[in-house]
Design an enzyme around this catalytic site. Structure first.
Site, PDB file in Angstrom:
ATOM      1  N   SER A  38       0.864  -1.183   0.000  1.00 22.53           N
ATOM      2  CA  SER A  38       0.000   0.000   0.000  1.00 22.53           C
ATOM      3  C   SER A  38       0.899   1.230   0.000  1.00 22.53           C
ATOM      4  O   SER A  38       2.071   1.147   0.387  1.00 22.53           O
ATOM      5  CB  SER A  38      -0.890   0.000   1.248  1.00 22.53           C
ATOM      6  OG  SER A  38      -1.513   1.258   1.442  1.00 22.53           O
TER       7      SER A  38
ATOM      8  N   TYR B  35      -2.307  -1.384  10.620  1.00 24.82           N
ATOM      9  CA  TYR B  35      -2.365  -1.493   9.159  1.00 24.82           C
ATOM     10  C   TYR B  35      -1.066  -1.010   8.507  1.00 24.82           C
ATOM     11  O   TYR B  35      -0.460  -1.726   7.698  1.00 24.82           O
ATOM     12  CB  TYR B  35      -3.557  -0.718   8.594  1.00 24.82           C
ATOM     13  CG  TYR B  35      -3.725  -0.903   7.103  1.00 24.82           C
ATOM     14  CD1 TYR B  35      -4.261  -2.085   6.588  1.00 24.82           C
ATOM     15  CD2 TYR B  35      -3.321   0.078   6.200  1.00 24.82           C
ATOM     16  CE1 TYR B  35      -4.389  -2.277   5.221  1.00 24.82           C
ATOM     17  CE2 TYR B  35      -3.453  -0.109   4.832  1.00 24.82           C
ATOM     18  CZ  TYR B  35      -3.983  -1.281   4.344  1.00 24.82           C
ATOM     19  OH  TYR B  35      -4.105  -1.471   2.983  1.00 24.82           O
TER      20      TYR B  35
END
Length: 317
Positions: free
Chosen positions: A164, A176
């Site tokens: 990401s 995350y």
């Protein structure tokens, strides 16, 4: 002078475009193992590669995910259940793949499976919240890769890791971004280690796209859940207005900045799998290219100022 620089830049992109055109042959005999095919990028990639003639092994967490793919794809596509948190599940799928691919080996694995919850400020979470996500987003990626790496080395194939832009800059609390930084580190070390074996290791770093990861309803439910279970002392530190404004940001801003064209990501994945000369990194999404990645290269004081200036104010200062 400026026209000269623009001309050089244009020439570079034309050269890169031609350089990246050639595709690998014999797709019908190339097996691609994809994790997280229940929905989102993984589901679309499985369908897309199947239509292009690859032999797809699509792993899903749910029976419904498997059933939907079998109905919509050709008989060449194989579905299987996979829980990346379970060593037994990972080993069972790896054994099935070894039997299926035989001496030709496995052309590629796409580590797409991942979760985005729970997510919130660091002091809203517990160590168990961190462990649960890292088991999927990071340990799961490593476990799946190692389970089939001998087969990929045999085929001189590819490992595609879905990270990401938040593996390049951390703009939110929780596990995350930590998991995605970890994927980036694993990707870089594996790329160097596997180069002598002719194995290419590629990384996909998407920006905001409309998937379950950015679904405002799911994210809002997560925020409310974390708020209700945290100690009253922490709630007092932030104030009730913080909760209300956080929910407003999720419903108003996240929806607007998320790109609905998932093929921008899937197209990068396909290129990483099928191009003779793939890129080391792909950053699909204009927000990734024009904001998040440039922000990640800025001095810490500058990036911190930009992020904190947009932050929701807390009650206790």
């Amino acid at each position: 002078m400026y026209l000269y620089l623009v001309g050089l830049l244009l020439l570079y992109y034309v050269y890169r475009w031609f350089r990246e055109l050639p595709r690998v042959p014999d797709k019908g005999n190339k097996y691609v193992y994809i994790t997280g095919c229940d929905s989102g990028f993984g589901n679309l990639l499985a369908r897309h590669l199947d239509s292009k003639g690859f032999r797809v092994i699509a792993s899903c967490f749910s029976e419904k995910g498997e059933e939907d793919l079998r109905k919509s794809c050709s008989p060449n596509l194989t579905t299987t259940h996979l829980d990346v948190r379970s060593q037994d599940s990972v080993a069972k799928v790896a054994a099935m793949i070894k039997d299926k691919v035989g001496e030709r080996g496995l052309w590629a694995v796409v580590n797409n499976a991942g979760v985005s919850l729970p997510t919130g400020p660091c002091d809203w979470l517990t160590i168990d919240d961190y462990k649960s996500m890292l088991d999927v987003n990071l340990n799961g990626v490593i476990a799946v890769t190692l389970s089939v790496l001998p087969l990929i080395k045999k085929a001189r194939g590819r490992v595609v890791n879905v990270a990401s832009v938040f593996g390049r800059i951390s703009v939110t609390g929780g596990p995350y971004t930590i998991s995605k930084y970890g994927v980036e580190a694993f990707n870089d070390s594996l790329r160097v280690n596997m180069a002598p074996f002719g194995v290419k290791v590629l990384c996909i770093e998407p920006g905001f796209f409309k998937t379950n990861v950015t679904d405002s309803a799911i994210l809002s439910k997560n925020v409310k859940y974390l708020w209700e279970k945290m100690p009253q002392e922490v709630r007092d530190d932030y104030g009730t207005e913080f909760l209300e404004k956080s929910l407003a940001v999720l419903t108003e801003k996240i929806e607007k900045i998320s790109d609905g064209d998932l093929m921008k990501v899937v197209g990068c994945m396909e290129h990483a799998l099928s191009a003779v000369r793939p890129r080391h990194r792909y950053s699909p999404g204009w927000d990734a290219k024009l904001f998040w990645l440039p922000l990640s290269y800025m001095p810490t004081c500058v990036s911190d100022y930009i992020m904190t200036s947009q932050a929701i104010p807390i009650a206790k200062k």
